[in-house]
Structure formats: C-alpha cells, structure tokens
Design a protein around this motif. Structure first.
Motif, PDB file in Angstrom:
ATOM      1  N   UNK A   1     -32.462  94.189  93.598  1.00  9.84           N
ATOM      2  CA  UNK A   1     -32.719  92.618  93.245  1.00  9.84           C
ATOM      3  C   UNK A   1     -32.466  92.494  92.030  1.00  9.84           C
ATOM      4  N   UNK A   2     -32.538  93.445  91.254  1.00  6.20           N
ATOM      5  CA  UNK A   2     -32.234  93.348  89.606  1.00  6.20           C
ATOM      6  C   UNK A   2     -30.529  93.261  89.474  1.00  6.20           C
ATOM      7  N   UNK A   3     -30.099  93.942  90.286  1.00  2.00           N
ATOM      8  CA  UNK A   3     -28.650  93.988  90.130  1.00  2.00           C
ATOM      9  C   UNK A   3     -28.031  92.607  90.737  1.00  2.00           C
ATOM     10  N   UNK A   4     -28.428  91.973  91.694  1.00  4.88           N
ATOM     11  CA  UNK A   4     -28.112  90.724  92.161  1.00  4.88           C
ATOM     12  C   UNK A   4     -28.193  89.831  91.095  1.00  4.88           C
ATOM     13  N   UNK A   5     -29.147  89.861  90.060  1.00  2.95           N
ATOM     14  CA  UNK A   5     -29.488  88.997  89.008  1.00  2.95           C
ATOM     15  C   UNK A   5     -28.378  89.219  87.843  1.00  2.95           C
ATOM     16  N   UNK A   6     -28.304  90.563  87.802  1.00  4.28           N
ATOM     17  CA  UNK A   6     -27.016  90.699  86.860  1.00  4.28           C
ATOM     18  C   UNK A   6     -25.741  90.608  87.133  1.00  4.28           C
ATOM     19  N   UNK A   7     -25.462  90.440  88.372  1.00  2.39           N
ATOM     20  CA  UNK A   7     -24.055  90.304  88.999  1.00  2.39           C
ATOM     21  C   UNK A   7     -24.028  88.704  88.727  1.00  2.39           C
ATOM     22  N   UNK A   8     -25.065  87.643  88.609  1.00  2.00           N
ATOM     23  CA  UNK A   8     -25.014  86.340  88.361  1.00  2.00           C
ATOM     24  C   UNK A   8     -24.904  86.233  86.786  1.00  2.00           C
TER      25      UNK A   8
ATOM     26  N   UNK B   1     -20.293  88.615  80.702  1.00  2.00           N
ATOM     27  CA  UNK B   1     -20.019  90.010  81.504  1.00  2.00           C
ATOM     28  C   UNK B   1     -20.447  91.045  80.593  1.00  2.00           C
ATOM     29  N   UNK B   2     -20.136  90.994  79.095  1.00  2.00           N
ATOM     30  CA  UNK B   2     -20.714  92.054  78.334  1.00  2.00           C
ATOM     31  C   UNK B   2     -22.204  92.435  78.459  1.00  2.00           C
ATOM     32  N   UNK B   3     -22.924  91.352  78.223  1.00  2.00           N
ATOM     33  CA  UNK B   3     -24.385  91.374  78.236  1.00  2.00           C
ATOM     34  C   UNK B   3     -24.799  91.949  79.623  1.00  2.00           C
ATOM     35  N   UNK B   4     -24.153  91.776  80.749  1.00  2.00           N
ATOM     36  CA  UNK B   4     -24.655  92.142  82.103  1.00  2.00           C
ATOM     37  C   UNK B   4     -24.223  93.781  82.182  1.00  2.00           C
ATOM     38  N   UNK B   5     -23.108  94.053  81.666  1.00  2.00           N
ATOM     39  CA  UNK B   5     -22.655  95.433  81.828  1.00  2.00           C
ATOM     40  C   UNK B   5     -23.647  96.420  81.084  1.00  2.00           C
ATOM     41  N   UNK B   6     -23.993  95.735  79.769  1.00  4.36           N
ATOM     42  CA  UNK B   6     -24.916  96.526  78.855  1.00  4.36           C
ATOM     43  C   UNK B   6     -26.327  96.672  79.479  1.00  4.36           C
ATOM     44  N   UNK B   7     -26.847  95.654  80.139  1.00  9.19           N
ATOM     45  CA  UNK B   7     -27.809  95.674  80.723  1.00  9.19           C
ATOM     46  C   UNK B   7     -27.961  96.887  82.034  1.00  9.19           C
ATOM     47  N   UNK B   8     -26.692  96.759  82.733  1.00 10.90           N
ATOM     48  CA  UNK B   8     -26.543  97.558  83.878  1.00 10.90           C
ATOM     49  C   UNK B   8     -26.549  99.005  83.423  1.00 10.90           C
ATOM     50  N   UNK B   9     -26.149  99.459  82.434  1.00 10.02           N
ATOM     51  CA  UNK B   9     -26.048 100.696  81.798  1.00 10.02           C
ATOM     52  C   UNK B   9     -27.389 100.927  81.460  1.00 10.02           C
TER      53      UNK B   9
ATOM     54  N   UNK C   1     -19.810  93.904  91.345  1.00  9.62           N
ATOM     55  CA  UNK C   1     -19.366  92.563  90.866  1.00  9.62           C
ATOM     56  C   UNK C   1     -19.527  92.757  89.146  1.00  9.62           C
ATOM     57  N   UNK C   2     -20.599  93.384  88.722  1.00  5.04           N
ATOM     58  CA  UNK C   2     -20.825  93.529  87.425  1.00  5.04           C
ATOM     59  C   UNK C   2     -19.545  94.368  86.775  1.00  5.04           C
ATOM     60  N   UNK C   3     -19.183  95.549  87.337  1.00  3.52           N
ATOM     61  CA  UNK C   3     -18.036  96.133  86.685  1.00  3.52           C
ATOM     62  C   UNK C   3     -16.943  95.806  86.602  1.00  3.52           C
TER      63      UNK C   3
ATOM     64  N   UNK D   1     -16.686  93.204  83.654  1.00  3.38           N
ATOM     65  CA  UNK D   1     -16.372  93.690  82.670  1.00  3.38           C
ATOM     66  C   UNK D   1     -15.094  94.222  82.421  1.00  3.38           C
ATOM     67  N   UNK D   2     -14.391  94.742  83.399  1.00  2.00           N
ATOM     68  CA  UNK D   2     -13.116  95.305  83.382  1.00  2.00           C
ATOM     69  C   UNK D   2     -12.060  93.984  83.218  1.00  2.00           C
ATOM     70  N   UNK D   3     -12.210  92.910  83.960  1.00  2.00           N
ATOM     71  CA  UNK D   3     -11.531  91.797  83.957  1.00  2.00           C
ATOM     72  C   UNK D   3     -11.596  91.044  82.735  1.00  2.00           C
ATOM     73  N   UNK D   4     -12.808  91.300  81.944  1.00  2.00           N
ATOM     74  CA  UNK D   4     -12.948  90.683  80.519  1.00  2.00           C
ATOM     75  C   UNK D   4     -12.497  91.413  79.667  1.00  2.00           C
ATOM     76  N   UNK D   5     -11.904  92.871  79.923  1.00  2.00           N
ATOM     77  CA  UNK D   5     -11.531  93.761  79.047  1.00  2.00           C
ATOM     78  C   UNK D   5     -12.425  94.319  77.813  1.00  2.00           C
ATOM     79  N   UNK D   6     -13.749  94.432  78.359  1.00  2.00           N
ATOM     80  CA  UNK D   6     -14.889  94.747  77.322  1.00  2.00           C
ATOM     81  C   UNK D   6     -14.918  96.354  77.564  1.00  2.00           C
ATOM     82  N   UNK D   7     -14.556  97.089  78.825  1.00  2.00           N
ATOM     83  CA  UNK D   7     -14.587  98.417  78.843  1.00  2.00           C
ATOM     84  C   UNK D   7     -13.322  99.054  79.248  1.00  2.00           C
TER      85      UNK D   7
END
Length: 219
Positions: free
Chosen positions: A85-92, A98-106, A158-160, A163-169
């Motif tokens: 459920x939390x991952x669905x929220x982070x994907x949104x 994208x950077x904030x979502x990836x950081x929260x995913x990690x 979707x989160x990863x 992040x890759x498309x945005x070039x932040x990781x």
C-alpha cells in the motif's frame, strides 16, 4: 480458529504443561527456524520445540511440514500488504518528485528490513539445492518468488523507473537496480557484524545504512 471454541485435548495438555495454546503458535519462531535450517533441514518436532508447543499440535493445525511452510508464506504475504500500500503511494509521488520517492523507497526498505530479513535466507536455502537438503530435490523458489518477491518488485518498479528516467540514480536497468539494492540491504541487515555495526534492529544503524546506500546510488 474460533477462540471461543472449546479447547481440544491437545490444547488442554499444552496449557497444563505451561505451553502456548494453538492460537499463539509463533509465526516468527517458525520463520526463524525455516530461514536457519531450510525446508529440508527442518522437522516438525524441531519446529514445535522452537515454538514451545507439542508436535501433535503443529500436525493438528497444519497437517504436515509442507502445510506449515505454505501457511508461513501466506502469513508473510498478508503482512506485506502494508508495504505494498505504501509503495502505491510512493509510485504516485514518483510521477511528480522522483528523487523524493526514491529516497523514501530506500528508507522504507531499510526500516522494514528486520521484518523481512529472514526472507532472503529462505531463498538462499533453495539456491542450487543439495539433494539431502530438499524433499525430492524440489526447490521452493517459485513459491517464495510468487508470494513475496514478485509483488514487492512489481510495486517498486514504477519508482525505480522514474528515478532512472530522471537521471537521479546510477544504473540502466530497473530490474538489476532492484536486485542489487535488495541484496545490499539484506546482506547488511542479516550480518551487521561484517561492517562492525550494532544489531540491525537498532534504529540509528538503519538510518545510517539508508543514508550511506543513498550516497552510493544517487548522482
């Protein structure tokens, strides 16, 4: 099981001996046993001893070791729903930040690590199985993957990708990034002694692990 039902003779015996009733068989102790010994190296008698119940009670509840293993996977999958459920929220969130979502995913991955750190151990017991370690040489990787790994990966993709498309990781493949990060977190939490750190349940340790992991992968 209906807690209002009349206790069986086995349950009554367990209570008289100071052991847990059926409703209190510890899923955590069962998980630890399978993650430590693997399916082939486990026995209902040893599992019952770790759970502080009688072998007869385990047989009554689950029928067999196979039934107990499947029930464990079902319980872990049910517990994982909170993370999904939390991952669905982070994907949104990744659509906009994208950077904030990836950081929260990690950070989420590291924080829930102690709860899922036994799952990689379950998988490792099934990799390149020795005949004596598995009943009929059967690997349980497909079941573990289907129940636990694939749903988490599907929700994380979707989160990863964002992040890759945005070039932040760093990286080119979201599938490999997922596997490498999962492996890094699992190894760190399973054996914190390698880094000379305190136990993985320590909050400060987990926060620093997330911070250092982000330093490694963020551009």
């Amino acid at each position: 099981m209906d807690s209002s039902a009349r206790p069986t003779q086995t349950e009554g015996t367990a209570r008289r001996r100071g052991r847990r009733p059926a409703s209190e068989v510890s899923g955590r102790s069962i998980l630890r046993h399978f993650s430590r010994c693997g399916f082939g190296g486990s026995s209902l008698r040893a599992i019952a001893r770790d759970a502080h119940v009688t072998p007869a009670l385990v047989c009554q509840l689950f029928g067999s070791k196979e039934g107990l293993y499947d029930a464990l996977l079902e319980k872990l999958a049910l517990d994982q729903q909170t993370q999904l459920t939390e991952l669905v929220r982070l994907a949104d969130l990744a659509e906009r930040h994208p950077k904030a979502a990836f950081e929260r995913w990690v950070q989420m991955l590291v924080q829930i690590g102690p709860a899922i750190s036994d799952v990689p151990a379950l998988l490792m017991h099934e990799v390149d199985p020795m005949p004596e370690e598995h009943d009929n040489g059967e690997s349980r990787i497909p079941r573990i993957t289907e129940k636990l790994v694939r749903p988490f990966k599907r929700a994380s993709m979707p989160i990863l990708r964002k992040a890759l498309e945005a070039g932040i990781i760093r990286g080119t493949s979201p599938d490999l990034v997922f596997s490498l990060l999962m492996g890094a977190v699992s190894a760190t939490l399973l054996a914190p002694q390698i880094s000379g750190e305190s136990p993985a349940a320590n909050m400060d340790f987990r926060e620093r692990a997330a911070e250092n992991l982000l330093m490694l992968v963020l551009k």
